[in-house]
Design a protein around this motif. Structure first.
Motif, PDB file in Angstrom:
ATOM      1  N   VAL A 168      53.530  56.209  23.847  1.00  0.00           N
ATOM      2  CA  VAL A 168      52.133  55.799  23.692  1.00  0.00           C
ATOM      3  C   VAL A 168      51.975  54.357  24.157  1.00  0.00           C
ATOM      4  O   VAL A 168      52.785  53.502  23.792  1.00  0.00           O
ATOM      5  N   HIS A 169      50.948  54.101  24.953  1.00  0.00           N
ATOM      6  CA  HIS A 169      50.620  52.721  25.332  1.00  0.00           C
ATOM      7  C   HIS A 169      49.123  52.523  25.204  1.00  0.00           C
ATOM      8  O   HIS A 169      48.323  53.214  25.855  1.00  0.00           O
ATOM      9  N   ILE A 170      48.743  51.562  24.360  1.00  0.00           N
ATOM     10  CA  ILE A 170      47.342  51.219  24.169  1.00  0.00           C
ATOM     11  C   ILE A 170      47.159  49.770  24.592  1.00  0.00           C
ATOM     12  O   ILE A 170      47.763  48.866  24.024  1.00  0.00           O
ATOM     13  N   ASP A 171      46.340  49.562  25.616  1.00  0.00           N
ATOM     14  CA  ASP A 171      46.122  48.242  26.207  1.00  0.00           C
ATOM     15  C   ASP A 171      44.729  47.777  25.822  1.00  0.00           C
ATOM     16  O   ASP A 171      43.729  48.435  26.143  1.00  0.00           O
ATOM     17  N   LEU A 172      44.638  46.648  25.120  1.00  0.00           N
ATOM     18  CA  LEU A 172      43.387  46.201  24.507  1.00  0.00           C
ATOM     19  C   LEU A 172      42.646  45.207  25.396  1.00  0.00           C
ATOM     20  O   LEU A 172      43.167  44.139  25.713  1.00  0.00           O
ATOM     21  N   HIS A 173      41.409  45.549  25.740  1.00  0.00           N
ATOM     22  CA  HIS A 173      40.591  44.726  26.641  1.00  0.00           C
ATOM     23  C   HIS A 173      39.176  44.570  26.110  1.00  0.00           C
ATOM     24  O   HIS A 173      38.785  45.185  25.118  1.00  0.00           O
ATOM     25  N   GLU A 174      38.406  43.759  26.816  1.00  0.00           N
ATOM     26  CA  GLU A 174      36.972  43.606  26.580  1.00  0.00           C
ATOM     27  C   GLU A 174      36.232  43.651  27.915  1.00  0.00           C
ATOM     28  O   GLU A 174      36.791  43.284  28.951  1.00  0.00           O
ATOM     29  N   THR A 175      34.983  44.082  27.876  1.00  0.00           N
ATOM     30  CA  THR A 175      34.052  43.896  28.982  1.00  0.00           C
ATOM     31  C   THR A 175      32.989  42.923  28.489  1.00  0.00           C
ATOM     32  O   THR A 175      32.336  43.178  27.476  1.00  0.00           O
ATOM     33  N   THR A 176      32.833  41.798  29.173  1.00  0.00           N
ATOM     34  CA  THR A 176      31.946  40.736  28.688  1.00  0.00           C
ATOM     35  C   THR A 176      30.835  40.436  29.686  1.00  0.00           C
ATOM     36  O   THR A 176      30.924  40.789  30.868  1.00  0.00           O
ATOM     37  N   ASP A 177      29.817  39.735  29.215  1.00  0.00           N
ATOM     38  CA  ASP A 177      28.735  39.323  30.115  1.00  0.00           C
ATOM     39  C   ASP A 177      29.260  38.423  31.229  1.00  0.00           C
ATOM     40  O   ASP A 177      28.729  38.424  32.349  1.00  0.00           O
ATOM     41  N   LYS A 257      48.099  53.032  40.853  1.00  0.00           N
ATOM     42  CA  LYS A 257      47.584  52.656  42.173  1.00  0.00           C
ATOM     43  C   LYS A 257      46.905  51.304  42.149  1.00  0.00           C
ATOM     44  O   LYS A 257      47.040  50.500  43.093  1.00  0.00           O
ATOM     45  N   LEU A 258      46.190  50.998  41.069  1.00  0.00           N
ATOM     46  CA  LEU A 258      45.460  49.743  40.962  1.00  0.00           C
ATOM     47  C   LEU A 258      46.301  48.611  40.387  1.00  0.00           C
ATOM     48  O   LEU A 258      45.821  47.487  40.264  1.00  0.00           O
ATOM     49  N   GLY A 259      47.548  48.884  40.026  1.00  0.00           N
ATOM     50  CA  GLY A 259      48.407  47.842  39.465  1.00  0.00           C
ATOM     51  C   GLY A 259      47.996  47.405  38.074  1.00  0.00           C
ATOM     52  O   GLY A 259      48.242  46.270  37.670  1.00  0.00           O
ATOM     53  N   LEU A 260      47.383  48.328  37.311  1.00  0.00           N
ATOM     54  CA  LEU A 260      46.872  47.991  35.985  1.00  0.00           C
ATOM     55  C   LEU A 260      47.978  48.026  34.939  1.00  0.00           C
ATOM     56  O   LEU A 260      48.958  48.764  35.058  1.00  0.00           O
ATOM     57  N   CYS A 261      47.782  47.267  33.874  1.00  0.00           N
ATOM     58  CA  CYS A 261      48.741  47.267  32.777  1.00  0.00           C
ATOM     59  C   CYS A 261      48.899  48.670  32.199  1.00  0.00           C
ATOM     60  O   CYS A 261      49.980  49.032  31.740  1.00  0.00           O
ATOM     61  N   GLY A 262      47.831  49.455  32.240  1.00  0.00           N
ATOM     62  CA  GLY A 262      47.902  50.826  31.747  1.00  0.00           C
ATOM     63  C   GLY A 262      48.908  51.689  32.479  1.00  0.00           C
ATOM     64  O   GLY A 262      49.258  52.776  32.006  1.00  0.00           O
ATOM     65  N   GLY A 263      49.393  51.235  33.631  1.00  0.00           N
ATOM     66  CA  GLY A 263      50.398  51.971  34.386  1.00  0.00           C
ATOM     67  C   GLY A 263      51.785  51.364  34.294  1.00  0.00           C
ATOM     68  O   GLY A 263      52.683  51.746  35.049  1.00  0.00           O
ATOM     69  N   VAL A 264      51.986  50.424  33.360  1.00  0.00           N
ATOM     70  CA  VAL A 264      53.275  49.736  33.275  1.00  0.00           C
ATOM     71  C   VAL A 264      54.370  50.622  32.696  1.00  0.00           C
ATOM     72  O   VAL A 264      55.549  50.338  32.849  1.00  0.00           O
ATOM     73  N   THR A 265      53.989  51.701  32.015  1.00  0.00           N
ATOM     74  CA  THR A 265      54.957  52.648  31.475  1.00  0.00           C
ATOM     75  C   THR A 265      54.700  54.028  32.085  1.00  0.00           C
ATOM     76  O   THR A 265      53.726  54.238  32.804  1.00  0.00           O
ATOM     77  N   THR A 271      45.796  54.623  26.946  1.00  0.00           N
ATOM     78  CA  THR A 271      44.381  54.295  27.081  1.00  0.00           C
ATOM     79  C   THR A 271      44.212  52.788  27.184  1.00  0.00           C
ATOM     80  O   THR A 271      45.025  52.015  26.668  1.00  0.00           O
ATOM     81  N   THR A 272      43.162  52.384  27.866  1.00  0.00           N
ATOM     82  CA  THR A 272      42.745  50.986  27.906  1.00  0.00           C
ATOM     83  C   THR A 272      41.421  50.892  27.168  1.00  0.00           C
ATOM     84  O   THR A 272      40.460  51.581  27.517  1.00  0.00           O
ATOM     85  N   THR A 273      41.383  50.066  26.130  1.00  0.00           N
ATOM     86  CA  THR A 273      40.152  49.911  25.360  1.00  0.00           C
ATOM     87  C   THR A 273      39.271  48.851  26.000  1.00  0.00           C
ATOM     88  O   THR A 273      39.754  47.923  26.643  1.00  0.00           O
ATOM     89  N   GLU A 274      37.968  48.990  25.789  1.00  0.00           N
ATOM     90  CA  GLU A 274      37.001  48.003  26.278  1.00  0.00           C
ATOM     91  C   GLU A 274      35.961  47.752  25.194  1.00  0.00           C
ATOM     92  O   GLU A 274      35.095  48.579  24.931  1.00  0.00           O
ATOM     93  N   VAL A 275      36.083  46.604  24.548  1.00  0.00           N
ATOM     94  CA  VAL A 275      35.128  46.170  23.530  1.00  0.00           C
ATOM     95  C   VAL A 275      34.059  45.305  24.193  1.00  0.00           C
ATOM     96  O   VAL A 275      34.347  44.584  25.151  1.00  0.00           O
ATOM     97  N   TYR A 276      32.833  45.366  23.690  1.00  0.00           N
ATOM     98  CA  TYR A 276      31.753  44.518  24.224  1.00  0.00           C
ATOM     99  C   TYR A 276      31.379  43.457  23.185  1.00  0.00           C
ATOM    100  O   TYR A 276      30.532  43.676  22.318  1.00  0.00           O
ATOM    101  N   PRO A 277      32.002  42.273  23.250  1.00  0.00           N
ATOM    102  CA  PRO A 277      31.788  41.259  22.210  1.00  0.00           C
ATOM    103  C   PRO A 277      30.445  40.554  22.290  1.00  0.00           C
ATOM    104  O   PRO A 277      30.057  39.877  21.333  1.00  0.00           O
TER     105      PRO A 277
END
Length: 310
Positions: A168-177, A257-265, A271-277
């Protein structure tokens, strides 16, 4: 929607060279301190959990040591679950949500998993509130062999040190203004392309892997988070940030393909989470709680699906 906005660094239509990257770096400034806000929280966990240094950033090795937090009683028979935060250093709840999970939930879930948490992959980005590192490189597009981004290379070395594949890999992110007001315009300027304005969704969503979407796993994460905060709706095109919404609150990207952390394993469940703070509907602590809820929802699903025992 195309924008007439011109980024103040570089020449429109031309890729940045070293001079522009230096100019960009020189206009950054320290806005908060990793050693004051993050490291003490990590060290405070050392009595109950294993805290290990897995690297340091050469920009200032004493200022930017890289830490991971591991289950106290590592058991070779248990699967590995990895949580990463702060790959984009400016995404605050990724860092502090990971630390809150470690402090409040890690002991319980260590009964089922060997847990590894890397709470702040990009501490320079954390301090300067930036998406990039000092070389104007995005660590979350740099997870590939011989990565030029130290943040990504160090995390890849950590993952390579595990004695088995990550389940399991959960990568924690945000989408911000600021993704639209600063970071995407800067990206367009750096790459010499036209900036086309996008829309920031109001709410939480996840990004699955196009090659391994795991729709039931994503749904479990969304359901758990929905008890804490609201889920982002699709726009009038049925999209979130320009990608098709494949199920409630979920889009997919090709992680490797995109070199994302979600593909490191090579994880089965990712999943990659996206919080809107920046939503007026949430507080900073609710954003941290949403990240914790995402991890809990994902791990609970895997425990049930894989019939894991204590």
């Amino acid at each position: 929607m195309r924008s007439t906005y011109t980024y103040p660094i570089g020449t429109p239509g031309e890729k940045w060279g070293d001079a522009e990257r230096i100019q960009w770096r020189e206009q950054t400034s320290i806005k908060r301190e990793y050693q004051q806000e993050v490291v003490p929280k990590i060290q405070a966990l050392s009595e109950k959990l294993n805290v290990e240094q897995y690297g340091a950033l050469s920009y200032d090795e004493s200022r930017f040591p890289l830490f991971c937090i591991k289950s106290k009683n590592w058991d070779e028979d248990k699967p590995i679950a990895l949580v990463t935060g702060g790959v984009h250093g400016y995404e605050t709840s990724g860092v502090h949500g990971a630390l809150k999970f470690a402090a409040t939930q890690m002991a319980h879930y260590s009964q089922y998993f060997n847990l590894v948490i890397a709470p702040c992959v990009s501490p320079w980005g954390y301090e300067t509130i930036n998406r990039w590192n000092p070389l104007a490189l995005d660590p979350n597009r740099s997870f590939y062999k011989d990565s030029p981004a130290e943040e990504s290379a160090n995390l890849m070395k950590l993952v390579a040190s595990f004695n088995k594949d990550v389940l399991v890999h959960i990568d924690l992110h945000e989408t911000t203004d600021t993704d639209e007001t600063e970071f995407r315009p800067a990206l367009a300027a750096r790459d010499g392309i036209e900036y086309i304005e996008g829309m920031i969704p109001d709410g939480f969503y996840t990004v699955g892997d196009t090659e391994n979407p795991q729709s039931e796993f994503q749904a479990a994460v969304i359901e758990s988070v929905s008890k804490v905060t609201h889920i982002a709706p699709a726009d009038e095109k049925g999209e979130i940030i320009g990608s098709e919404v494949v199920q409630h609150g979920v889009i997919n990207y090709p992680m490797v393909k995109l070199g994302l952390c979600g593909g490191v394993t090579t994880c089965t469940y990712g999943t990659t989470t996206e919080v809107y703070p920046d939503s007026p509907k949430v507080t900073d602590e609710e954003c941290n709680d949403a990240q914790v809820a995402a991890i809990i929802g994902g791990l609970d699903y895997v425990i049930a699906k894989e019939q894991l025992s204590k």
